[in-house]
Structures are given as structure tokens and as C-alpha cells.
Design an enzyme around this catalytic site. Sequence first.
Site, short mmCIF file in Angstrom:
data_model
loop_
_atom_site.label_atom_id
_atom_site.label_comp_id
_atom_site.label_asym_id
_atom_site.label_seq_id
_atom_site.Cartn_x
_atom_site.Cartn_y
_atom_site.Cartn_z
N HIS A 1 1.03 -1.48 -0.42
CA HIS A 1 -0.64 0.04 0.11
C HIS A 1 0.73 1.59 -0.08
CE1 HIS A 1 -4.17 2.72 0.74
NE2 HIS A 1 -3.99 1.51 0.29
N HIS B 1 -3.15 1.75 12.70
CA HIS B 1 -2.30 1.53 11.30
C HIS B 1 -2.73 -0.19 11.34
CE1 HIS B 1 0.14 0.93 7.78
NE2 HIS B 1 1.19 0.94 8.54
N LYS C 1 -12.04 8.08 18.51
CA LYS C 1 -11.91 6.92 17.14
C LYS C 1 -12.58 5.48 17.14
CE LYS C 1 -8.49 9.60 14.76
NZ LYS C 1 -8.71 11.56 15.75
N MET D 1 -12.36 2.58 15.64
CA MET D 1 -11.38 1.31 14.82
C MET D 1 -11.63 0.92 13.30
SD MET D 1 -8.74 2.00 15.39
CE MET D 1 -8.55 3.50 16.98
N GLY D 2 -11.44 0.71 11.94
CA GLY D 2 -11.83 0.54 10.26
C GLY D 2 -12.22 1.11 9.92
N PHE D 3 -12.14 2.20 10.40
CA PHE D 3 -12.60 3.92 9.95
C PHE D 3 -12.01 4.73 9.19
CE2 PHE D 3 -17.09 2.77 9.30
CZ PHE D 3 -17.12 1.63 10.05
N HIS E 1 -9.06 7.12 6.82
CA HIS E 1 -8.06 6.34 6.27
C HIS E 1 -7.04 7.89 5.46
CE1 HIS E 1 -5.07 4.95 3.57
NE2 HIS E 1 -4.78 3.86 3.60
N ARG F 1 -10.22 -1.65 -1.11
CA ARG F 1 -9.88 -2.74 -0.91
C ARG F 1 -11.80 -3.27 -0.04
NH1 ARG F 1 -5.01 -2.12 1.67
NH2 ARG F 1 -5.79 -0.23 2.95
N ASP G 1 -9.39 -2.54 7.53
CA ASP G 1 -8.73 -3.81 8.41
C ASP G 1 -10.67 -3.65 8.81
OD1 ASP G 1 -6.54 -1.61 9.69
OD2 ASP G 1 -6.70 -3.29 8.35
N ARG H 1 2.08 -8.14 4.12
CA ARG H 1 2.76 -7.00 3.87
C ARG H 1 3.83 -6.97 4.19
NH1 ARG H 1 0.81 -1.48 4.78
NH2 ARG H 1 -1.16 -2.60 2.98
N ARG I 1 16.15 12.19 5.49
CA ARG I 1 16.55 13.02 6.55
C ARG I 1 15.15 13.62 6.97
NH1 ARG I 1 16.84 16.76 10.00
NH2 ARG I 1 18.53 16.72 11.63
C1 SDX Z 1 -4.64 1.40 7.91
O1 SDX Z 1 -2.09 4.48 5.36
C2 SDX Z 1 -2.34 3.54 5.18
O2 SDX Z 1 -2.69 2.63 3.66
C3 SDX Z 1 -2.84 2.19 5.87
C4 SDX Z 1 -3.44 1.14 5.31
C5 SDX Z 1 -2.56 0.57 5.11
O3 SDX Z 1 -2.65 -0.72 4.15
O4 SDX Z 1 -0.77 0.50 4.64
O5 SDX Z 1 -4.41 1.50 4.54
C6 SDX Z 1 -3.74 0.71 7.11
O6 SDX Z 1 -3.50 1.48 8.81
C7 SDX Z 1 -5.91 1.73 7.57
C8 SDX Z 1 -5.81 2.67 8.88
C9 SDX Z 1 -6.76 1.66 9.72
N1 SDX Z 1 -6.78 2.70 10.78
C10 SDX Z 1 -7.86 2.27 11.35
O7 SDX Z 1 -9.11 2.40 11.48
C11 SDX Z 1 -8.02 3.68 12.85
C12 SDX Z 1 -8.82 4.71 12.77
N2 SDX Z 1 -8.40 5.19 11.65
C13 SDX Z 1 -8.79 6.76 12.74
O8 SDX Z 1 -7.34 6.32 13.13
C14 SDX Z 1 -8.11 7.32 11.02
O9 SDX Z 1 -9.23 7.69 10.10
C15 SDX Z 1 -5.95 7.70 10.39
C16 SDX Z 1 -5.49 7.47 11.97
C17 SDX Z 1 -6.43 6.14 9.68
C18 SDX Z 1 -6.85 8.55 9.44
O10 SDX Z 1 -6.35 9.69 10.11
P1 SDX Z 1 -5.56 10.83 9.73
O11 SDX Z 1 -5.71 11.12 8.32
O12 SDX Z 1 -4.83 11.89 10.83
O13 SDX Z 1 -6.96 11.98 10.15
P2 SDX Z 1 -7.63 12.56 11.21
O14 SDX Z 1 -7.11 11.25 12.57
O15 SDX Z 1 -6.71 14.06 11.36
O16 SDX Z 1 -9.50 12.76 11.16
C19 SDX Z 1 -9.83 13.74 10.50
C20 SDX Z 1 -10.68 13.87 11.58
C21 SDX Z 1 -11.12 14.14 12.92
O17 SDX Z 1 -11.85 14.55 13.28
P3 SDX Z 1 -12.06 16.15 14.03
O18 SDX Z 1 -10.91 16.21 15.20
O19 SDX Z 1 -11.41 17.02 12.42
O20 SDX Z 1 -13.13 16.17 13.80
O21 SDX Z 1 -11.95 12.76 11.00
C22 SDX Z 1 -12.18 12.09 12.45
C23 SDX Z 1 -11.08 12.56 13.60
O22 SDX Z 1 -11.98 12.48 14.56
N3 SDX Z 1 -12.13 10.75 12.40
C24 SDX Z 1 -13.04 9.49 12.53
C25 SDX Z 1 -12.33 8.66 12.63
N4 SDX Z 1 -11.68 8.62 11.65
C26 SDX Z 1 -11.00 9.68 11.07
N5 SDX Z 1 -14.03 9.57 14.13
C27 SDX Z 1 -13.72 9.03 14.27
N6 SDX Z 1 -13.43 7.36 13.93
C28 SDX Z 1 -12.49 7.54 12.95
N7 SDX Z 1 -12.18 5.88 13.17
#
Ligand code: SDX
Length: 405
Positions: free
Chosen positions: A206, A241, A282, A284-286, A288, A297, A346, A371, A390
Amino acid sequence: MSAAAPAAKPTSAAKSDAAAAFARGLEGVIGGQTSVCSIEQDKLIYRGYEIHDLAAHATFEQVAFLLLEGHKPSADELARFKKEIVAERAIPASVAKFLTDAAPQLKAGTAVPMDVLRTAVGLLGHQDPDCQDNSAAANLRKSKRLLARIPTIIGHMQNAIDGRAFVQPDAALDHAANLLYMMTGRRPTTEEARVIDVSLILYAEHEFNASTFTCRVIAGTLSDLHGAVCGGIAALKGPLHGGANEMAMEMLKEIFASVGEAGIGTPKVDAWMEQAFASKRKLMGFGHRVYKNGDHRAGILHTLGRNLASRLGGTPGGLAATRWFDLGEQVQKIMLTKKNIHPNVDFPCGMTYFVMGIPVPQYTPIFVAARITGWCAHIMEQHADNRLIRPLSIYTGPAERRWNG
Ligand code: SDX
């Protein structure tokens, strides 16, 4: 550009340009070039092949070859590759002993499989005759050995947790089927094997995700492949992640425990979600970092998992297999309508592996088993055309002051 910390006064011309490029978490920043993978809002490509095409027509062994060697294998190349991998599945006695010694902590839950897997890969490293050789040929040999052995480590870990003798690899089984077999001692059905096989294809690569970039940073110092992979495993473990696939299933189990079977499809689930939103949890599974209109996917795995659940029957976790997908789809609908946030791969992975009876703590290790191919492709690419990675930083500490005041 994301909301940056208030930028302190740059201390040099170079830094003033850098300050213009600053983005927290390197969001939207180009960190390098790669021929391995491309992620666009409308498609995901592995070395030119689109993910839906691969999921529908390729096997994980073919995709592993594509990522490591750079082209689609011919029939002869694939046969040779599969033979090599099967021949390398056994792990050294010292690693098997380490897994036996770790069994009590794994059973007690004080040691998690991702940590044990990371240590086992470290043990494989210094015992590998090619460990200190970063040449393309040596890196490819090491990549194949890790691809072959990580499923054996996962299988033996699960055997140790279950208190059973180690299930040895079955040379007659393909990669995905053998992984399931070693974990359970039961040869999977053709459909179960294909679902796992496709999940490994979806998880294989990815682009510059956090764990892959970690591998590239380590390889960029000209450190060895095993060391870079140990870093990748540590990064993937995190719940933001790869660890999200385990946490997504734990979240669904928490919702089911709260609303009960009768609560699925009712406003009780909406109420649970509203409470989660209110506490800024947060889910989980939501979400990106790159995909903002959905993870290509997720739909592929969701469909496979739901179809399998409809045929599997059974009541994993006290609920009929398909009811877990009913609950998951309700959660997805609420996330989309209330937050406009899509599921990532996820989320369906959690439900799919759960209805297959795979223990939750093994979900992220299985992610590693896939992976490892993407990581090794990126490590080889970094070593082949290296520049130390760096970046700069913006200083936000105290202004200069004298020690003896
Ligand atoms: C993987 O990078 C890759 O390609 C990774 C991956 C791969 O194949 O290698 O695709 C695999 O890691 C998928 C992601 C798995 N992680 C999760 O499901 C953990 C839950 N997701 C979040 O923590 C979040 O969505 C991230 C970390 C994945 C991405 O976060 P960003 O880009 O840093 O976005 P953000 O956290 O700044 O969120 C933006 C807004 C926020 O709201 P505000 O604070 O601005 O009001 O969206 C909200 C967040 O609170 N938000 C969520 C959320 N994801 C974003 N709110 C609730 N639940 C969530 N899951």
C-alpha cells in the site's frame, strides 16, 4: 495543508523553505518515488495491475512474485517460486524454542502475538547467512525466507496458545491454506482458503503507509532487511495502522455486548455510536489518511466475507455469522451518514476473520504475513537507489539561553 503547530521563526533559509512544506504527520507530503504501488482516489495499482483485477484473477503467490520480482510470473517461474517458498517454511529450532518459551505469556495475554512475531523475525535475522548482505540477490533470498517462515511462526504461536503440539507445514497446501492449517490443524475448505488468499492480496502492499515508510527509513541508512522488517512490524502493530483490524472486531463485540442480538438494526446501535461520537472516540476500521471516498479494498473483502458467512453458519461469539455483518453494515451506514467516514480494509477483515474462527490477536500478524511482500519490495527498491531519509523539523523550544545564565 493540515493545521500545523504555530511555526517558530525558521533558523535558516533552508528551513524557511521547509516551513512552507511543513504538514503534521507529513500529510500530503511526497516522501519519495516508487515503482511498486500507486494509490489514486479512483484506483489502487500494484506494479501496473489494478487491485480488483488481482483480487479476481490472481493468487497471493502470484502477487508476492509480482511485488518481489517486478513482473507477472510465467507458469514455470511460479512453479519454481512456490517450490522455493515451500522448501523454506520450516523455522530454526532456536526460534521454535523461543515460541515454546513464550507460550505461557501468550496464553496469559501478557505477551501479544505482534511482539512475539517481531522478536522471532529478529532471531531469524542474525541467523540468516545473508543478514549483513544488502545486495539485490541476497535481499531477494531473505525476502523469500521471511515470506515462507512468517506463517509458520504465526501457526506455532497459535499452537502454543492452544497448548497443542506444533502443526508442521503441509507441502501439499498453497500459502494461504497452509497458514490456516498450521494455526488450526484443520485443512480449510476451498472457499475459506480463497477468502484468506484474497485478504493477503489486499493486505500485501500500500505505497508509503507508516510501516512501509518505516522500513524505507531503516533501509535508507543501509541497515539490513531483517532490521527494517522488525521496524515495520512494530509500526504496523499500532491501532491507528494495522492493529485496527483487531480493534475493529473488539469494537463490534463491544457493541453486541451492549445492544444484544435484538438490538441489531434498532436505534440502540445509533445511540451507542452517538455516545462514541460524543466522547470523540476513534472508531477502528474507519477513515484513512489517503482515501477520502472509501478504501478500494474494503468492498472486495466485505463481499467475500459476507458470502462466506452465509455459508458458514455457526454462532461465533454467540451470534450467527451473518448477523455480525448485519451489525457491521449498520455501523458503516451510521459512520457514513453522520460523519461521512468510510470503512477501510481493516473493518471487513475483522468480521471476516472472526466468522472464520481465527483468534482476534492473530489478525495483525496475518497482515504481516501479507505485507512482508510489500515491505521487502520497498526495502529492495530503497537499497537499489538509496538516499538517506532525513527530514527537517521546525524548532518550537526555548529561545537560545546561556547555561551559566
Ligand atoms: C491502515 O496508510 C495506509 O495506507 C494504511 C493502510 C495500509 O494498507 O497500509 O491502509 C492500513 O492502517 C488503515 C487505517 C487503519 N486505522 C484505523 O482504522 C484507525 C481509525 N482511523 C483513524 O485513526 C484515522 O482515520 C486514521 C489514522 C486512519 C487517519 O487519520 P488522519 O488522516 O490523521 O485523519 P484525522 O485523524 O485527522 O481525522 C480527520 C477527522 C477528525 O475529526 P476532527 O478532529 O477534525 O473533528 O476525522 C475524524 C477525526 O476525529 N476521524 C474519525 C475517524 N477517522 C477520522 N472519527 C472517528 N473514527 C475514526 N475512525
